[in-house]
Design an enzyme around this catalytic site. Structure first.
Site, PDB file in Angstrom:
ATOM      1  N   ARG A  90     -47.376 -22.120 -23.224  1.00 60.42           N
ATOM      2  CA  ARG A  90     -47.562 -21.535 -21.841  1.00 60.42           C
ATOM      3  C   ARG A  90     -48.718 -22.005 -21.004  1.00 60.42           C
ATOM      4  NH1 ARG A  90     -49.796 -16.784 -19.275  1.00 60.42           N
ATOM      5  NH2 ARG A  90     -48.634 -15.631 -17.956  1.00 60.42           N
ATOM      6  N   GLN A 144     -42.454 -14.209 -14.609  1.00 63.12           N
ATOM      7  CA  GLN A 144     -43.814 -13.919 -14.493  1.00 63.12           C
ATOM      8  C   GLN A 144     -44.791 -15.183 -14.271  1.00 63.12           C
ATOM      9  OE1 GLN A 144     -46.106 -14.043 -17.836  1.00 63.12           O
ATOM     10  NE2 GLN A 144     -46.965 -11.611 -17.659  1.00 63.12           N
ATOM     11  N   SER A 191     -50.984 -10.526 -17.145  1.00 59.82           N
ATOM     12  CA  SER A 191     -50.350 -11.775 -17.359  1.00 59.82           C
ATOM     13  C   SER A 191     -50.143 -12.299 -18.752  1.00 59.82           C
ATOM     14  CB  SER A 191     -51.483 -12.762 -16.663  1.00 59.82           C
ATOM     15  OG  SER A 191     -51.053 -14.072 -16.525  1.00 59.82           O
ATOM     16  N   LEU A 192     -50.919 -12.932 -19.116  1.00 55.89           N
ATOM     17  CA  LEU A 192     -50.719 -13.359 -20.882  1.00 55.89           C
ATOM     18  C   LEU A 192     -50.715 -12.224 -21.605  1.00 55.89           C
ATOM     19  CD1 LEU A 192     -53.405 -13.597 -23.029  1.00 55.89           C
ATOM     20  CD2 LEU A 192     -54.239 -15.037 -21.379  1.00 55.89           C
ATOM     21  N   GLN A 224     -56.477 -13.694 -18.623  1.00 49.94           N
ATOM     22  CA  GLN A 224     -57.437 -14.957 -18.873  1.00 49.94           C
ATOM     23  C   GLN A 224     -58.449 -14.438 -17.909  1.00 49.94           C
ATOM     24  OE1 GLN A 224     -55.257 -18.491 -18.622  1.00 49.94           O
ATOM     25  NE2 GLN A 224     -56.930 -19.768 -18.329  1.00 49.94           N
ATOM     26  N   HIS A 240     -49.647 -18.069 -11.324  1.00 51.24           N
ATOM     27  CA  HIS A 240     -48.778 -17.315 -10.869  1.00 51.24           C
ATOM     28  C   HIS A 240     -48.351 -17.438  -9.289  1.00 51.24           C
ATOM     29  CE1 HIS A 240     -48.820 -14.719 -14.123  1.00 51.24           C
ATOM     30  NE2 HIS A 240     -50.165 -14.779 -14.186  1.00 51.24           N
TER      31      HIS A 240
END
Length: 312
Positions: free
Chosen positions: A119, A252, A94-95, A9, A203
């Site tokens: 998500r 995660q 991440s994603l 992101q 996170h």
């Protein structure tokens, strides 16, 4: 050895994917499939904006994935460069870990889009707007960042969310704690701290409700076989077992993105060339982590053509 890597992101921008879609049926097929899976015209939002809607987490996450997979499909179909024949491993920020799984066939494209939509929504909904935020620390290493987070917490959540590279660490937590951390940066020998324009404290342990939702979603839609090793964010180590990866995807949501350590692990395992698809975000981080690593970022048709010629 070569790793294909995928951005997270913050890499979204209005106009993303437009050139690829105009030039390639392969890209148009990806965007059409994602639109159909989500029952929304995400492609138009990516092309035309508005930026504030594209930046919404539930839109940004599938959009970034779709753009990266479109880039990969163009590379494979139009230029004949197959990921499974060219890469030795994959990783994503991440994603981007979901994108990496889609790239190696562990998730279908429609399922990846739906999982990332959920998500994004779940992460946004986990904490009321205004109660949590994130800050980037420039000129900070991981030990300085951890010490600062501990000093700023004062009974609230203030945690290291992203260990991006040797000079950039991101904190996440309650707004008050993150603001205190930014105010204390100089005392901790850190060059600068800046509050990020994000809608939630990603996170961090505040994301526990989102992790629970993703556990249910991933139980219903688990990853299939991994055709290549994937270096997972939360362990900075290669994974080949789908069940282990499913558990790591849940972890995660609240866990630290250990990107610096992941790159160092890939380097230690022999990776020399890192190829970022769909952005110029994680590639530059690799360059700051290890100046000897070869880095290529593939965004435009010209980038893809040059890369295909380079490795022919």
């Amino acid at each position: 050895m070569r790793a294909f890597i995928f951005p997270g992101q913050g890499s979204q921008k209005v106009g993303m994917g437009t050139e690829l879609a105009a030039a390639s049926e392969a890209a148009r097929d990806v965007f059409g499939e994602v639109d159909e899976a989500l029952r929304q015209n995400l492609t138009a939002l990516m092309r035309d904006g508005p930026e504030d809607r594209l930046t919404l987490t539930e839109n940004a996450q599938p959009a970034i994935m779709a753009n990266a997979i479109a880039t990969l499909r163009v590379l494979e179909r139009d230029f004949g460069v197959k990921l499974l024949e060219t890469a030795n491993c994959v990783a994503g920020h991440s994603l981007g870990e979901y994108t990496a799984l889609a790239a190696i066939g562990a998730f279908s494209l429609p399922n990846t889009a739906r999982l990332l939509k959920l998500r994004g929504w779940a992460m946004q909904a986990a904490v009321p707007v205004g109660e949590g935020t994130m800050a980037v620390l420039l000129g900070a290493d991981i030990e300085q960042a951890k010490a600062l987070a501990e000093a700023a917490a004062q009974g609230e959540v203030c945690e290291v969310a992203n260990d991006n590279d040797p000079s950039q660490v991101v904190l996440s937590g309650h707004t008050g704690a993150i603001e205190r951390a930014v105010a204390l940066t100089k005392e901790h020998g850190i060059k600068r701290g800046m509050i990020l324009n994000v809608s939630a404290p990603f996170h961090s342990s505040l994301m526990a409700p989102a992790a629970e939702k993703m556990a249910h979603a991933l139980a219903a839609t688990p990853p299939g076989a991994l055709a290549l090793p994937l270096y997972a964010n939360v362990t900075a180590a290669p994974v080949t077992d789908p069940e282990e990866e499913r558990a790591l995807l849940v972890e995660q949501v609240t866990g630290r993105v250990r990107w610096r350590e992941s790159v160092l692990a890939m380097r230690a395992d022999g990776v020399e060339h890192f190829v970022e698809l769909g952005g110029k975000v994680v590639g530059p981080m690799v360059g700051r982590i290890d100046k000897a690593a070869q880095v290529t970022s593939l965004v435009t048709m010209a980038d893809l053509e040059a890369f295909a010629k380079e490795i022919a």
